[in-house]
Motif scaffolding. Sequence first.
Motif, PDB file in Angstrom:
ATOM      1  N   ASP A   1       0.710  -1.194  -0.072  1.00 10.95           N
ATOM      2  CA  ASP A   1      -0.262   0.125  -0.045  1.00 10.95           C
ATOM      3  C   ASP A   1       0.858   1.332  -0.242  1.00 10.95           C
ATOM      4  OD1 ASP A   1      -2.379  -1.588   0.134  1.00 10.95           O
ATOM      5  OD2 ASP A   1      -2.099  -1.971   2.205  1.00 10.95           O
ATOM      6  N   VAL A   2       1.987   1.216   0.711  1.00  6.37           N
ATOM      7  CA  VAL A   2       3.208   2.294   0.646  1.00  6.37           C
ATOM      8  C   VAL A   2       3.481   2.621  -0.752  1.00  6.37           C
ATOM      9  CG1 VAL A   2       5.111   3.335   1.485  1.00  6.37           C
ATOM     10  CG2 VAL A   2       3.622   2.148   2.978  1.00  6.37           C
ATOM     11  N   CYS A   3       3.869   1.340  -1.544  1.00  6.20           N
ATOM     12  CA  CYS A   3       4.340   1.709  -2.811  1.00  6.20           C
ATOM     13  C   CYS A   3       3.150   2.215  -3.750  1.00  6.20           C
ATOM     14  CB  CYS A   3       4.738   0.257  -3.355  1.00  6.20           C
ATOM     15  SG  CYS A   3       6.045  -0.531  -2.409  1.00  6.20           S
ATOM     16  N   LYS A   4       1.899   1.558  -3.588  1.00  5.45           N
ATOM     17  CA  LYS A   4       0.803   2.453  -4.249  1.00  5.45           C
ATOM     18  C   LYS A   4       0.683   3.628  -4.014  1.00  5.45           C
ATOM     19  CE  LYS A   4      -1.447  -2.015  -5.108  1.00  5.45           C
ATOM     20  NZ  LYS A   4      -0.672  -2.935  -4.769  1.00  5.45           N
ATOM     21  N   THR A   5       0.581   4.322  -2.993  1.00  7.23           N
ATOM     22  CA  THR A   5       0.773   5.586  -2.174  1.00  7.23           C
ATOM     23  C   THR A   5       1.490   6.561  -2.874  1.00  7.23           C
ATOM     24  OG1 THR A   5      -0.719   4.825  -0.307  1.00  7.23           O
ATOM     25  CG2 THR A   5       0.073   6.986  -0.326  1.00  7.23           C
ATOM     26  N   MET A   6       2.787   5.932  -2.738  1.00  6.57           N
ATOM     27  CA  MET A   6       3.807   6.791  -3.296  1.00  6.57           C
ATOM     28  C   MET A   6       3.500   7.188  -5.003  1.00  6.57           C
ATOM     29  SD  MET A   6       7.480   5.783  -1.693  1.00  6.57           S
ATOM     30  CE  MET A   6       7.415   4.003  -1.995  1.00  6.57           C
ATOM     31  N   LEU A   7       3.255   6.135  -5.523  1.00  5.72           N
ATOM     32  CA  LEU A   7       2.925   6.201  -7.112  1.00  5.72           C
ATOM     33  C   LEU A   7       1.614   7.380  -7.499  1.00  5.72           C
ATOM     34  CD1 LEU A   7       3.952   5.700  -9.886  1.00  5.72           C
ATOM     35  CD2 LEU A   7       2.416   3.532  -9.584  1.00  5.72           C
ATOM     36  N   ASP A   8       0.808   6.786  -6.728  1.00  4.70           N
ATOM     37  CA  ASP A   8      -0.517   7.606  -6.677  1.00  4.70           C
ATOM     38  C   ASP A   8      -0.375   9.169  -6.600  1.00  4.70           C
ATOM     39  OD1 ASP A   8      -1.898   5.403  -7.372  1.00  4.70           O
ATOM     40  OD2 ASP A   8      -2.823   5.038  -5.374  1.00  4.70           O
ATOM     41  N   LYS A   9       0.420   9.393  -5.429  1.00  8.21           N
ATOM     42  CA  LYS A   9       0.530  10.826  -4.817  1.00  8.21           C
ATOM     43  C   LYS A   9       1.948  11.390  -5.727  1.00  8.21           C
ATOM     44  CE  LYS A   9      -1.300  10.493  -0.462  1.00  8.21           C
ATOM     45  NZ  LYS A   9      -2.066  11.769  -0.492  1.00  8.21           N
ATOM     46  N   ARG A  10       2.462  10.621  -6.295  1.00  5.58           N
ATOM     47  CA  ARG A  10       3.765  11.049  -7.173  1.00  5.58           C
ATOM     48  C   ARG A  10       4.895  11.608  -6.203  1.00  5.58           C
ATOM     49  NH1 ARG A  10       3.270  14.462 -12.630  1.00  5.58           N
ATOM     50  NH2 ARG A  10       5.564  14.197 -12.594  1.00  5.58           N
ATOM     51  N   LEU A  11       5.085  10.841  -4.978  1.00  7.84           N
ATOM     52  CA  LEU A  11       6.160  10.970  -4.149  1.00  7.84           C
ATOM     53  C   LEU A  11       7.308  10.177  -4.708  1.00  7.84           C
ATOM     54  CD1 LEU A  11       4.123  10.350  -0.810  1.00  7.84           C
ATOM     55  CD2 LEU A  11       4.633  12.556  -2.054  1.00  7.84           C
ATOM     56  N   GLN A  12       8.425  11.041  -4.506  1.00  6.07           N
ATOM     57  CA  GLN A  12       9.752  10.493  -4.785  1.00  6.07           C
ATOM     58  C   GLN A  12      10.349   9.969  -3.487  1.00  6.07           C
ATOM     59  OE1 GLN A  12      10.136  13.909  -7.853  1.00  6.07           O
ATOM     60  NE2 GLN A  12      11.760  12.977  -7.634  1.00  6.07           N
ATOM     61  N   PRO A  13      10.848   8.501  -3.203  1.00  2.53           N
ATOM     62  CA  PRO A  13      11.417   8.283  -1.994  1.00  2.53           C
ATOM     63  C   PRO A  13      12.848   8.933  -2.134  1.00  2.53           C
ATOM     64  CG  PRO A  13      11.310   6.506  -3.805  1.00  2.53           C
ATOM     65  CD  PRO A  13      10.362   7.613  -4.275  1.00  2.53           C
ATOM     66  N   SER A  14      13.394   9.479  -0.966  1.00  3.79           N
ATOM     67  CA  SER A  14      14.439  10.051  -1.137  1.00  3.79           C
ATOM     68  C   SER A  14      15.472   9.520   0.214  1.00  3.79           C
ATOM     69  CB  SER A  14      14.240  11.493  -0.415  1.00  3.79           C
ATOM     70  OG  SER A  14      15.382  12.141  -0.238  1.00  3.79           O
ATOM     71  N   LEU A  15      14.807   9.210   1.317  1.00  5.00           N
ATOM     72  CA  LEU A  15      15.735   8.564   2.321  1.00  5.00           C
ATOM     73  C   LEU A  15      15.029   7.203   2.959  1.00  5.00           C
ATOM     74  CD1 LEU A  15      16.715  11.594   4.454  1.00  5.00           C
ATOM     75  CD2 LEU A  15      18.382  10.054   3.033  1.00  5.00           C
ATOM     76  N   LEU A  16      15.918   6.256   2.848  1.00  5.89           N
ATOM     77  CA  LEU A  16      15.204   4.896   3.368  1.00  5.89           C
ATOM     78  C   LEU A  16      15.973   4.489   4.708  1.00  5.89           C
ATOM     79  CD1 LEU A  16      14.774   4.896   0.031  1.00  5.89           C
ATOM     80  CD2 LEU A  16      13.537   2.862   0.527  1.00  5.89           C
ATOM     81  N   PHE A  17      15.104   4.365   5.627  1.00  3.51           N
ATOM     82  CA  PHE A  17      15.842   3.821   6.940  1.00  3.51           C
ATOM     83  C   PHE A  17      15.726   2.358   7.205  1.00  3.51           C
ATOM     84  CE2 PHE A  17      15.308   8.236   7.335  1.00  3.51           C
ATOM     85  CZ  PHE A  17      16.333   8.847   7.938  1.00  3.51           C
ATOM     86  N   TYR A  18      16.637   1.582   7.065  1.00  2.00           N
ATOM     87  CA  TYR A  18      16.682   0.107   7.480  1.00  2.00           C
ATOM     88  C   TYR A  18      17.119  -0.137   8.888  1.00  2.00           C
ATOM     89  CZ  TYR A  18      15.727  -0.514   2.454  1.00  2.00           C
ATOM     90  OH  TYR A  18      15.166  -0.057   1.279  1.00  2.00           O
ATOM     91  N   GLU A  19      16.378  -0.723   9.874  1.00  2.00           N
ATOM     92  CA  GLU A  19      16.850  -1.178  11.222  1.00  2.00           C
ATOM     93  C   GLU A  19      17.432  -2.568  11.299  1.00  2.00           C
ATOM     94  OE1 GLU A  19      15.749   0.373  15.490  1.00  2.00           O
ATOM     95  OE2 GLU A  19      14.036   0.013  14.279  1.00  2.00           O
ATOM     96  N   GLN A  20      18.322  -2.954  11.961  1.00  2.00           N
ATOM     97  CA  GLN A  20      18.732  -4.183  11.956  1.00  2.00           C
ATOM     98  C   GLN A  20      17.750  -4.928  12.631  1.00  2.00           C
ATOM     99  OE1 GLN A  20      22.362  -4.651  14.533  1.00  2.00           O
ATOM    100  NE2 GLN A  20      23.251  -5.682  12.992  1.00  2.00           N
TER     101      GLN A  20
END
Length: 520
Positions: A493-512
């Motif tokens: 749903d996050v992926c679809k929301t980013m596409l629908d809103k034309r949001l460009q992912p900039s920073l992705l935080f991955y926790e151990q």
Amino acid sequence: GSWKQKLQQNLPQPQPATSPAPVQPRGGRSSPVMGNVKAAAAAAAQKAGNSTSAALLKEPAKPVPGTLRFTAGGNVLYVADKSPQAAEQPLKLARGLLNDDAQNNCFLNVIIQSLWHLRCFRDALNTQLAPSLLSQKGASPSDLGVVSAIWDIFKAMASEQQQGQAVSPAGLREALCKLQKGQSAIKIDLSDMHDASEVLGEVLSVLHRAELGKTADEVRDLQLPQRVKVRVSAIGNGPTQEGGYAAAVAASSAAAPASVTAAHRLFGLDVQAPCPQDSGEDEEQQQKGCKVRRSSGQLGSAEKLQQSAGGAAAASSPGVGSAAQQPQQQAGSGAVPKKVKEAGVVEVQQYTKYFHLVPSQGLRKARASQPDASFEQLLLAAETSGVVNQGSTGAEELHTTLLRQPKVFTLAVVWESPQASVDAIKGTIAALGSQVELSLVFKVEGGGSSSYKLRVVVCYFGHHYQAFALSEELNMWLLFDDNNVQLVGRWADVCKTMLDKRLQPSLLFYEQAQANESSA
């Protein structure tokens, strides 16, 4: 008790959103055979790498399991279904942040939300980064002001008395504005718009410097590359079945820098890479040049990546800016070892960076060449030729050694335009993954899990930032748009929301990742 104790009191543990109960064999005991099969499958998946989000974008939309309700006082409640008798669960971690007209606080709000939704950072702030402790260590007044402002904001976000009210980031912005020349690579203004990646880099640098206290000026800047000599048994002329030069270096790596601060321990990527081609300068001249380039604002890694991608300069678009300009040695064919001056010894460079930069165009090109490649393979290919080596796990292509694994792996996506096309956004999102195995991106030294799970995604549309965060209370994704909080659902749903809103992912935080941890 402390604000952290109040926050963690009765905080439910994350539960899978839509995970069916496992089928137990007769007798109620798990089958040893099934256990072996699962272990083998997990090992194979780890070796192969994690899948990308391409298939998720093609899935049909599913209803979000529940909804959010806001009380008259502004508290955020989760309702599992829409029936009047449905139980309501207060969300202690879902707090909005103020951004009134002309304040331009969105870049700061996503930084606060990112740090707030990383449990390891909340814990460190309450212990290792307590302002009273840093004051005793001799932190400068301006650095201490920044840390104290973060502390106050987190205290307000955890306060039961202020629950439901949006928290103001004004104190942190004012503290950042007071940083003197030489303490900050950028000048932060009280009302202007700024790059979120740049400001995050400044915040982490301040936290690192404040914890060093009086010794800050005596400690070497870990972000500046330092050449060290490594003894190896053999130096190959190129990638071989055993890994060639990269394997030789990894087998005899020098020790990682001491993890002396929370910022370094949580976010610092201590890397070792082949030295660039010898330019005739000695180490002292090269480090002096690095200092001059950083202080004068000359092009750093982010801008070079953007230029190579055919885009505009970072100053004209959100994304990764000058504060994220840690010296980043790419893993491509241009990274060659410095000429060996004595038998069995090679010079490599070591440095620390807070972000792992990757060009969005490189990700798209890599996925176009091999749609079935893993997320880790795409990350490697995006840094080199942009073409995935089919049938390869990527191990023989790793020329960069990770000397120590941080608690948080921060991926910074560099865009060639602040207003990317829908196709470009879709292609980049499709190449991203919600999990990453660092041992398939770097040659990993030391112990600990190299599996990381996505916790926060910072995005922007034009010049406005928003952040998706995985709720610890619901194990579902929330969208934070300043003081507005929305329930999104699964990662798909996050992926679809980013596409629908034309949001460009900039920073992705991955926790151990921790053992027995569920994912959304």
